[in-house]
Design a protein around this motif. Structure first.
Motif, mmCIF file in Angstrom:
data_model
loop_
_atom_site.group_PDB
_atom_site.id
_atom_site.type_symbol
_atom_site.label_atom_id
_atom_site.label_comp_id
_atom_site.label_asym_id
_atom_site.label_seq_id
_atom_site.Cartn_x
_atom_site.Cartn_y
_atom_site.Cartn_z
ATOM 1 N N GLU A 384 0.724 -1.270 -0.173
ATOM 2 C CA GLU A 384 0.142 0.012 0.096
ATOM 3 C C GLU A 384 0.855 1.497 -0.013
ATOM 4 O OE1 GLU A 384 -3.412 2.126 -0.479
ATOM 5 O OE2 GLU A 384 -3.043 -0.036 -0.505
ATOM 6 N N PRO A 385 1.910 1.412 1.008
ATOM 7 C CA PRO A 385 2.667 2.548 0.589
ATOM 8 C C PRO A 385 3.252 2.984 -0.757
ATOM 9 C CG PRO A 385 3.180 1.358 2.666
ATOM 10 C CD PRO A 385 2.435 0.451 2.024
ATOM 11 N N GLN A 386 3.730 1.818 -1.417
ATOM 12 C CA GLN A 386 4.256 1.902 -2.601
ATOM 13 C C GLN A 386 3.270 2.252 -3.607
ATOM 14 O OE1 GLN A 386 7.324 2.114 -3.268
ATOM 15 N NE2 GLN A 386 8.471 1.076 -1.431
ATOM 16 N N LEU A 387 2.125 1.800 -3.416
ATOM 17 C CA LEU A 387 0.818 2.052 -4.425
ATOM 18 C C LEU A 387 0.775 3.687 -3.888
ATOM 19 C CD1 LEU A 387 -1.430 -0.774 -3.760
ATOM 20 C CD2 LEU A 387 -0.084 -0.251 -5.892
ATOM 21 N N TYR A 399 7.103 10.087 -13.774
ATOM 22 C CA TYR A 399 6.443 8.927 -14.308
ATOM 23 C C TYR A 399 7.474 7.597 -14.092
ATOM 24 C CZ TYR A 399 3.207 12.234 -16.312
ATOM 25 O OH TYR A 399 2.451 13.130 -16.658
ATOM 26 N N LEU A 400 8.611 7.865 -14.284
ATOM 27 C CA LEU A 400 9.614 6.870 -14.113
ATOM 28 C C LEU A 400 9.619 6.306 -12.585
ATOM 29 C CD1 LEU A 400 12.543 7.653 -16.731
ATOM 30 C CD2 LEU A 400 10.386 6.132 -16.931
ATOM 31 N N ASP A 401 9.861 7.282 -11.892
ATOM 32 C CA ASP A 401 9.881 6.626 -10.511
ATOM 33 C C ASP A 401 8.470 6.232 -10.066
ATOM 34 O OD1 ASP A 401 12.582 7.633 -9.990
ATOM 35 O OD2 ASP A 401 12.261 9.526 -9.152
ATOM 36 N N ALA A 402 7.405 6.811 -10.615
ATOM 37 C CA ALA A 402 5.927 6.241 -10.166
ATOM 38 C C ALA A 402 5.892 4.977 -10.592
ATOM 39 C CB ALA A 402 5.036 7.104 -10.859
ATOM 40 N N ALA A 403 6.349 4.636 -11.936
ATOM 41 C CA ALA A 403 6.434 2.938 -12.265
ATOM 42 C C ALA A 403 7.370 2.164 -11.395
ATOM 43 C CB ALA A 403 7.086 3.111 -13.917
ATOM 44 N N ALA A 404 8.415 2.740 -11.014
ATOM 45 C CA ALA A 404 9.130 1.973 -10.047
ATOM 46 C C ALA A 404 8.445 1.663 -8.859
ATOM 47 C CB ALA A 404 10.438 2.742 -9.867
ATOM 48 N N ALA A 405 7.858 2.515 -8.362
ATOM 49 C CA ALA A 405 7.060 2.378 -7.153
ATOM 50 C C ALA A 405 5.838 1.067 -7.260
ATOM 51 C CB ALA A 405 6.484 3.790 -6.406
ATOM 52 N N TYR A 406 5.082 1.397 -8.431
ATOM 53 C CA TYR A 406 4.322 0.402 -8.685
ATOM 54 C C TYR A 406 4.779 -1.082 -8.854
ATOM 55 C CZ TYR A 406 1.026 4.280 -9.755
ATOM 56 O OH TYR A 406 0.155 5.469 -9.631
ATOM 57 N N SER A 407 6.082 -1.030 -9.741
ATOM 58 C CA SER A 407 6.658 -2.552 -9.686
ATOM 59 C C SER A 407 7.030 -3.069 -8.176
ATOM 60 C CB SER A 407 8.021 -2.251 -10.513
ATOM 61 O OG SER A 407 7.915 -1.796 -11.802
ATOM 62 N N LYS A 408 7.397 -2.118 -7.241
ATOM 63 C CA LYS A 408 7.661 -2.585 -5.951
ATOM 64 C C LYS A 408 6.370 -2.985 -5.403
ATOM 65 C CE LYS A 408 11.688 0.283 -4.980
ATOM 66 N NZ LYS A 408 12.310 1.665 -4.234
ATOM 67 N N LEU A 410 3.850 -4.500 -7.107
ATOM 68 C CA LEU A 410 3.429 -5.736 -7.610
ATOM 69 C C LEU A 410 4.036 -6.885 -7.051
ATOM 70 C CD1 LEU A 410 3.158 -4.632 -11.469
ATOM 71 C CD2 LEU A 410 1.366 -5.543 -10.132
ATOM 72 N N ALA A 411 5.439 -6.537 -6.646
ATOM 73 C CA ALA A 411 6.451 -7.624 -6.257
ATOM 74 C C ALA A 411 5.907 -7.980 -4.614
ATOM 75 C CB ALA A 411 7.658 -7.173 -6.038
ATOM 76 N N LEU A 412 4.940 -7.191 -4.064
ATOM 77 C CA LEU A 412 4.588 -7.410 -2.722
ATOM 78 C C LEU A 412 3.288 -7.872 -2.847
ATOM 79 C CD1 LEU A 412 6.086 -4.322 -1.113
ATOM 80 C CD2 LEU A 412 6.825 -6.745 -0.828
ATOM 81 N N LEU A 413 2.500 -7.864 -3.770
ATOM 82 C CA LEU A 413 1.052 -8.381 -3.937
ATOM 83 C C LEU A 413 0.842 -9.844 -3.796
ATOM 84 C CD1 LEU A 413 -0.686 -6.028 -6.525
ATOM 85 C CD2 LEU A 413 -1.304 -6.111 -4.037
ATOM 86 N N GLY A 420 -4.420 -6.522 -8.402
ATOM 87 C CA GLY A 420 -3.199 -6.601 -9.340
ATOM 88 C C GLY A 420 -3.789 -5.682 -10.516
ATOM 89 N N TRP A 421 -4.981 -5.909 -11.144
ATOM 90 C CA TRP A 421 -5.647 -5.289 -12.349
ATOM 91 C C TRP A 421 -5.148 -3.739 -12.148
ATOM 92 C CZ3 TRP A 421 -8.476 -1.167 -13.191
ATOM 93 C CH2 TRP A 421 -9.643 -0.853 -12.310
ATOM 94 N N LEU A 422 -5.623 -2.914 -11.140
ATOM 95 C CA LEU A 422 -5.487 -1.750 -11.003
ATOM 96 C C LEU A 422 -4.018 -1.137 -11.145
ATOM 97 C CD1 LEU A 422 -6.559 1.127 -10.361
ATOM 98 C CD2 LEU A 422 -6.758 0.442 -7.815
ATOM 99 N N VAL A 423 -3.055 -2.166 -10.382
ATOM 100 C CA VAL A 423 -1.489 -1.704 -10.431
ATOM 101 C C VAL A 423 -0.981 -1.806 -11.739
ATOM 102 C CG1 VAL A 423 0.615 -2.037 -9.124
ATOM 103 C CG2 VAL A 423 -1.695 -2.697 -8.044
ATOM 104 N N TYR A 424 -1.244 -3.011 -12.556
ATOM 105 C CA TYR A 424 -0.995 -2.953 -13.888
ATOM 106 C C TYR A 424 -1.396 -1.768 -14.669
ATOM 107 C CZ TYR A 424 1.225 -7.595 -13.509
ATOM 108 O OH TYR A 424 2.168 -8.536 -13.106
#
Length: 580
Positions: A384-387, A399-408, A410-413, A420-424
């Motif tokens: 949740e904090p990464q989201l 945007y690039l740092d945002a994508a990196a946070a979403y990637s982190k 996803l790794a924790l979901l 999951g669909w919302l994060v992708y």
């Protein structure tokens, strides 16, 4: 157009989250309003009075109360007219001490009696508190529900447990009210160690709702744990974990599960107020018209301040207070109740997530980012904090740092997590807005695979293809499918109009984009698209009007540049005709 909201992760703690009884809203709550008085007298005080009224309309009650005090100083002759208004605003501002001092000037106001009764209860003067609660008139609506609950807790505080339980028993079979009265019967019996009565009534509460919410989960889990049913307690609290933000609170809640959540009668009074505030807000959120909803929200704020008078550490009330204040779009005032919730509180993650949103809106984006970074470090297994950090960074065009946070995140979901669909989807948007369509496309397709038919994903992908002039027929099909789910979404209607324009159907595009503008009249992109459709249909005068309107509405630099170029072309083309 691309519809890219921050879907579903702005931690606005709805009443169904916090209320122990919101699913059984008492009948007639919407018909009653507590407090209020007539306008002030005294012309010399009118300026401060108007300032106070304006501040109150923005839910800035501290400023409103201060302005009313200035009005009293400016014209003491207006005291009789301003006393009730000032008392109410001081209460709404959370200044219980000042409000109590003013309460004696409005002896006929039931709010004054509630506040003074609360002060008596906190001081241990239970017979005085009981007398004041019993003196409150009992019309239909909120007071009719609240009064017997307050009387029961005052009787409990006075040592008259049997009388307290009897007072609630009279009301326990009222239609729509069984759950709220069973809850408080259970809490009083729990304090008195009347195990059979407590167990029976906690059972009624648990059986009345499909799934426990945050506050109810704490109450029921504590009872289960203290009566030896640790498995049951864990099960109740684990029911919160599907919500990623709530899941952050569960480990700390489990550590405190043996603590009695409502240990005394003063805290019981606070529980009455927060439960009824939740139920009242739930009713306000479900179909009330604007004026009635505004009055209901004022009542909710009053109840929450009364709860905090009794129990200043009641975190649920602070979270809810912030949420309701923010409906007035006043981030600085909404932030204040959260600042007293520290990291040791089990519900701190909810406050931190909410605070980060408010800080960002106040322009304190670095502070918001740091709060989320610290939260991510403190809860390294929670996505949740990464989201939330990804949302914040995307809003800042990072945007690039945002994508990196979403990637982190996803790794924790967990595998196959419903979120999951919302994060992708969010990561796909971040990649796209950052200029990397090659990475964006697989994420958007994955989001659609995880949530087939999701209208916002269908629209975003379909519109993106249309902009790139790729897969136009498939793009139209996707957008039309999205519109079947949300037919009055202006952004999606705009996407269909844009595709029709790409397919050469100018007149159909004009019709569709006119509908989109009616749905979203202040959106510059939609107005610009309507201008393009008019131009394609040969209506150059209307095209120029819509392009100019899009500029006036604050088109972004890229769109503004394109619009100015189109207007220059039209102006150049019109010049020879004018000369002839």
């Amino acid at each position: 157009m691309r519809h890219a909201p921050m879907l579903g992760r702005c931690v606005l703690l709805a009443m169904t989250t916090l209320s122990a009884c919101a699913a059984t809203t008492p009948p007639g709550l919407g018909s009653s309003r507590l407090g209020g008085s007539g306008p002030a007298s005294g012309a010399s005080a009118s300026g401060s009075f108007l300032v106070g009224q304006y501040a109150a309309s923005r839910f800035d009650f501290p400023s409103a109360a201060a302005a009313m005090q200035d009005a009293l100083i400016a014209d003491p002759r207006a005291a009789s007219g301003l006393a009730g208004e000032t008392f109410l605003l001081e209460l709404l501002a959370g200044n219980a001490g000042t409000a109590s001092a003013l309460a004696t000037a409005v002896p006929g106001d039931p709010l004054a009696q509630l506040l003074l009764a609360g002060s008596a209860a906190r001081g241990g003067h239970w017979h005085e508190a009981l007398r004041r609660y019993q003196s409150i008139p009992t019309p239909d609506g909120l007071t009719a529900v609240m009064k017997p609950l307050l009387v029961a807790w005052a009787l409990k505080g006075a040592g008259q447990t049997n009388a307290a339980l009897s007072a609630l028993q009279v009301q326990s079979n009222s239609p729509g009210l069984r759950t709220v009265f069973a809850l408080h019967t259970a809490l009083i019996a729990d304090q008195a160690n009347l195990v059979p009565t407590a167990a029976q009534n906690y059972g009624i509460v648990q059986g009345s709702l499909q799934a426990p919410n945050l506050r109810l989960a704490q109450l029921l889990a504590s009872w289960d744990a203290r009566t030896g049913n640790m498995a049951g307690a864990d099960q109740v609290l684990d029911s919160l974990t599907p919500d990623l933000a709530m899941a952050m609170t569960v480990p700390a809640l489990k550590k405190r599960v043996m603590t009695v959540p409502v240990p005394n009668a003063v805290d019981g009074l606070a529980e009455v107020y927060v439960n009824l505030a939740a139920a009242f807000q739930d009713e306000a959120d479900n179909g009330m018209q604007r004026g009635a909803r505004a009055r209901a929200q004022q009542t909710v704020l009053i109840l929450l301040q009364l709860a905090l008078q009794m129990r200043p550490d009641l975190t649920e009330a602070r979270l809810l207070l912030s949420d309701v204040i923010d409906t007035g779009r006043n981030a600085s005032v909404a932030l204040a109740p959260l600042q007293r919730i520290g990291p040791s509180d089990p519900l701190y993650p909810l406050a931190a997530l909410r605070s980060s949103v408010l800080l960002a809106r106040l322009g304190q984006k670095e502070e918001a980012r740091q709060k989320l970074t610290d939260l991510a470090a403190a809860y390294p297994t929670s996505p949740e904090p990464q989201l939330a950090l990804g949302d914040l960074l995307r809003d800042q065009s990072d945007y690039l740092d945002a994508a990196a946070a979403y990637s982190k995140a996803l790794a924790l979901l967990p595998p196959n997590d419903p979120a999951g669909w919302l994060v992708y989807y969010d990561r796909g948007i971040a990649y796209d807005q950052g200029g990397d369509w090659a990475k964006a496309l697989p994420d958007l397709q994955t989001a659609l695979k995880l949530s087939p038919g999701q209208p916002y994903v269908l629209n975003y992908l379909g519109y993106s293809w249309a902009v790139k002039r790729q897969h136009i027929a498939q793009a139209r099909t996707m957008i039309e499918q999205a519109l079947q789910a949300v037919p009055n979404d202006g952004a999606i209607v705009d996407s269909l109009g844009f595709v029709l324009l790409q397919q050469g159907q100018a007149q159909a595009a004009v019709t569709t984009l006119t509908k989109a503008v009616n749905l979203e009249p202040d959106d510059p992109t939609i107005n610009a698209h309507l201008g393009d459709a008019y131009a394609a249909a040969g209506d150059h005068l209307q095209a120029v009007f819509q392009w100019r309107r899009a500029l006036q509405l604050g088109a972004d630099p890229s769109l503004a540049s394109a619009l100015l170029a189109k207007l220059q072309i039209k102006q150049t083309a019109a010049a020879p005709a004018a000369n002839n």
